[in-house]
Motif scaffolding. Sequence first.
Motif, short mmCIF file in Angstrom:
data_model
loop_
_atom_site.label_atom_id
_atom_site.label_comp_id
_atom_site.label_asym_id
_atom_site.label_seq_id
_atom_site.Cartn_x
_atom_site.Cartn_y
_atom_site.Cartn_z
N ASP A 46 19.24 4.09 -1.03
CA ASP A 46 19.55 4.81 0.22
C ASP A 46 19.13 4.60 1.37
O ASP A 46 19.16 5.63 2.13
CB ASP A 46 19.92 6.21 -0.42
N ALA A 47 17.99 3.64 1.64
CA ALA A 47 17.50 3.49 2.87
C ALA A 47 17.48 2.01 3.29
O ALA A 47 16.37 1.72 3.54
CB ALA A 47 16.09 4.12 2.69
N ILE A 48 18.43 1.40 3.27
CA ILE A 48 18.35 0.38 3.93
C ILE A 48 19.18 0.03 5.37
O ILE A 48 20.22 0.60 5.57
CB ILE A 48 19.80 -0.70 2.82
N ALA A 49 18.46 -0.27 6.14
CA ALA A 49 18.96 -0.29 7.70
C ALA A 49 19.14 -1.78 7.85
O ALA A 49 18.73 -2.94 7.31
CB ALA A 49 17.71 0.15 8.44
N ALA A 50 20.01 -2.38 9.02
CA ALA A 50 20.36 -3.45 9.21
C ALA A 50 20.49 -3.77 10.86
O ALA A 50 20.78 -2.84 11.63
CB ALA A 50 21.92 -3.91 8.78
N PHE A 51 19.51 -4.48 11.24
CA PHE A 51 19.21 -4.88 12.52
C PHE A 51 19.62 -6.34 12.98
O PHE A 51 19.54 -7.38 12.15
CB PHE A 51 17.67 -4.95 12.78
N GLY A 52 20.18 -6.38 14.18
CA GLY A 52 20.48 -7.78 14.82
C GLY A 52 20.70 -7.68 16.10
O GLY A 52 20.84 -6.88 16.83
N GLU A 72 23.32 -6.50 -1.16
CA GLU A 72 23.66 -6.30 -2.51
C GLU A 72 22.40 -6.87 -3.55
O GLU A 72 22.15 -6.06 -4.36
CB GLU A 72 24.95 -7.22 -3.06
N TYR A 73 21.65 -7.68 -2.73
CA TYR A 73 20.20 -8.15 -3.47
C TYR A 73 19.53 -6.97 -3.23
O TYR A 73 18.98 -6.40 -4.40
CB TYR A 73 19.83 -9.32 -2.91
N LEU A 74 19.13 -6.34 -2.26
CA LEU A 74 18.17 -5.24 -1.85
C LEU A 74 18.53 -3.94 -2.68
O LEU A 74 17.69 -3.45 -3.36
CB LEU A 74 18.30 -5.10 -0.50
N LEU A 75 19.82 -3.73 -3.09
CA LEU A 75 20.33 -2.90 -3.98
C LEU A 75 19.73 -2.79 -5.27
O LEU A 75 19.51 -1.78 -5.97
CB LEU A 75 21.74 -2.58 -3.94
N GLU A 76 19.56 -4.21 -5.59
CA GLU A 76 19.01 -4.44 -6.99
C GLU A 76 17.63 -4.38 -7.26
O GLU A 76 17.11 -4.65 -8.36
CB GLU A 76 19.81 -5.63 -7.63
N ASP A 77 17.06 -4.70 -5.95
CA ASP A 77 15.31 -5.15 -6.16
C ASP A 77 14.77 -3.64 -6.42
O ASP A 77 15.01 -2.63 -5.60
CB ASP A 77 15.00 -5.55 -5.02
N GLU A 120 0.80 -1.13 0.00
CA GLU A 120 -0.05 -0.04 -0.11
C GLU A 120 0.70 1.15 -0.01
O GLU A 120 0.29 2.30 0.30
CB GLU A 120 -0.83 -0.12 1.16
N THR A 121 1.99 1.21 -0.29
CA THR A 121 2.99 2.45 -0.02
C THR A 121 3.43 2.51 -1.63
O THR A 121 3.38 1.82 -2.25
CB THR A 121 4.19 2.06 0.72
N GLU A 122 3.98 3.89 -1.74
CA GLU A 122 4.68 4.09 -3.02
C GLU A 122 6.08 3.34 -3.35
O GLU A 122 6.87 3.27 -2.07
CB GLU A 122 4.88 5.63 -3.32
N THR A 123 6.17 2.51 -4.13
CA THR A 123 7.54 1.82 -4.20
C THR A 123 8.65 3.01 -4.91
O THR A 123 8.06 3.75 -5.52
CB THR A 123 7.31 0.68 -5.25
N PRO A 124 9.80 2.93 -4.80
CA PRO A 124 10.52 2.12 -3.86
C PRO A 124 10.40 2.46 -2.20
O PRO A 124 10.19 3.69 -1.91
CB PRO A 124 11.95 1.98 -4.15
N ASN A 125 10.60 1.43 -1.41
CA ASN A 125 10.57 1.52 0.04
C ASN A 125 11.91 1.50 0.71
O ASN A 125 12.68 0.82 0.24
CB ASN A 125 9.54 0.24 0.60
N PRO A 126 11.81 1.95 1.93
CA PRO A 126 13.11 1.99 2.75
C PRO A 126 12.82 0.59 3.35
O PRO A 126 11.86 -0.31 3.24
CB PRO A 126 12.85 2.87 3.95
N ALA A 127 14.21 -0.08 3.57
CA ALA A 127 14.03 -1.53 4.26
C ALA A 127 14.68 -1.94 5.26
O ALA A 127 15.85 -0.95 5.59
CB ALA A 127 14.38 -2.45 3.12
N VAL A 128 14.44 -2.78 6.24
CA VAL A 128 14.82 -3.18 7.34
C VAL A 128 15.49 -4.53 7.14
O VAL A 128 14.64 -5.36 6.85
CB VAL A 128 14.14 -3.04 8.76
N PHE A 129 16.81 -4.94 7.33
CA PHE A 129 17.16 -6.25 7.22
C PHE A 129 17.44 -6.67 8.55
O PHE A 129 17.91 -5.97 9.36
CB PHE A 129 18.51 -6.30 6.34
#
Length: 399
Positions: free
Chosen positions: A217-223, A206-211, A94-103
């Motif tokens: 410019d909005a990829i976060a990483a959580f662990g 690297e995959y997310l950058l291609e999707d 329901e959002t406008e693509t592209p989206n920010p992402a959390v890995f």
Amino acid sequence: MPQADPPHVLEIGDGERVESATAWREQRRPRLKALLRQYVYGYAPPAPRRRFDVDEVHESVFAGAATLKRIAIRFPDLPQAAPEIRLALFVPTETETPNPAVFGLNMAGNHTVADISHLSVPAWARERETAAEHLLERGERADYWQVRETIDRGYAFATACTWDIHPDTPEMGLTKYCWHHHGDVPGALRGGALAAWAWGISRCVEYLLEDPDIRDDAIAAFGHSRAGKATLLAGALDERIALVIPHQSGTAGVALSRREATASSGETVEQIATAFPHWFNGYYPMFATDVGRFPIDQHHLVALVAPRAILATESTPEADAWTNPNAARLSIRRASTVWDLREDQTLSDDEVSQEGGSIPDDAPPILHYRRDAEHTMTPEYWEAVYDFADQHLEHGSTP
Ligand code: GCU
């Protein structure tokens, strides 16, 4: 044994200090990366040629709120026995693509993050069960990951499992095949599981950058915990990660190894290096009983994230003493000096540490956020994560 104060984050030797963002970037940063690899984590192998196969797309998960893609990251030049990294990606519809992402790096299998029939239990999880490990069922960690809520906040959510990249044992995983492919490095400098997991996170990024559904410019990483240590390392080394969220990452994560001044009674370097030597390179245990001999400390790792954003979500010493929350707070305070270099500002100790409550509207790009909670993830922590991400991923924060 008394431990010296950690070296000043800007010091380059003989008491001399880096004074500009350019000097930090050109001189200090490469040197720190080398020192952290040399003394703590070791080196990960160069990445071999890889292929991204989107094996499945399911358009109507969470009652139509998200599309689930199942991706395999495969390495065609490695022997067939080499594992692939499986990525599950949920994209809001329901959002406008592209989206920010959390890995999020999970430790129990992608099938555990949400109760969705397309997420099958992987063979290795069943094998581990026979090796007396508890098998987590599909969706068993749904409360922890809150994927549906992530989607409702307008973020894509991607996850992969540590075990695809490197088992949490002395036995090596995918990176072993990469080393053989590229010719080996001397054993003691070869990275352990933390370096391998960080390497795996970069492959997923690297995959997310291609999707096309993801904003690059909005990829976060959580662990969390051991995955938090690996996530911090990935965020420190890989500048394509715009926001790093190490959660209760403790020793060899955000917390300083020299922790005497913080009255921390949790895990020591000696304890972690004895219980989990396979997480590190061959040198780390040699310094375990005398951490004052390390030329670096964990605030240096944190500082490598600058000028991108970092949110260290932590507990209190009362609720989770083992992770040394006070040593983590001091680490964030000491590291914040590096963000000052660029912004012509001085972040105060109070500005970079917050006790509970909501994330303020003008949160600084480096923040230690503490809640009185146990060693797990909760909806309140996720709310803080997304409130922080709303601010720091809005316009992207890649350098
Ligand atoms: C152990 C270990 C910690 C680690 C934790 C976890 O407690 O000593 O360093 O963070 O496991 O990963 O849950």
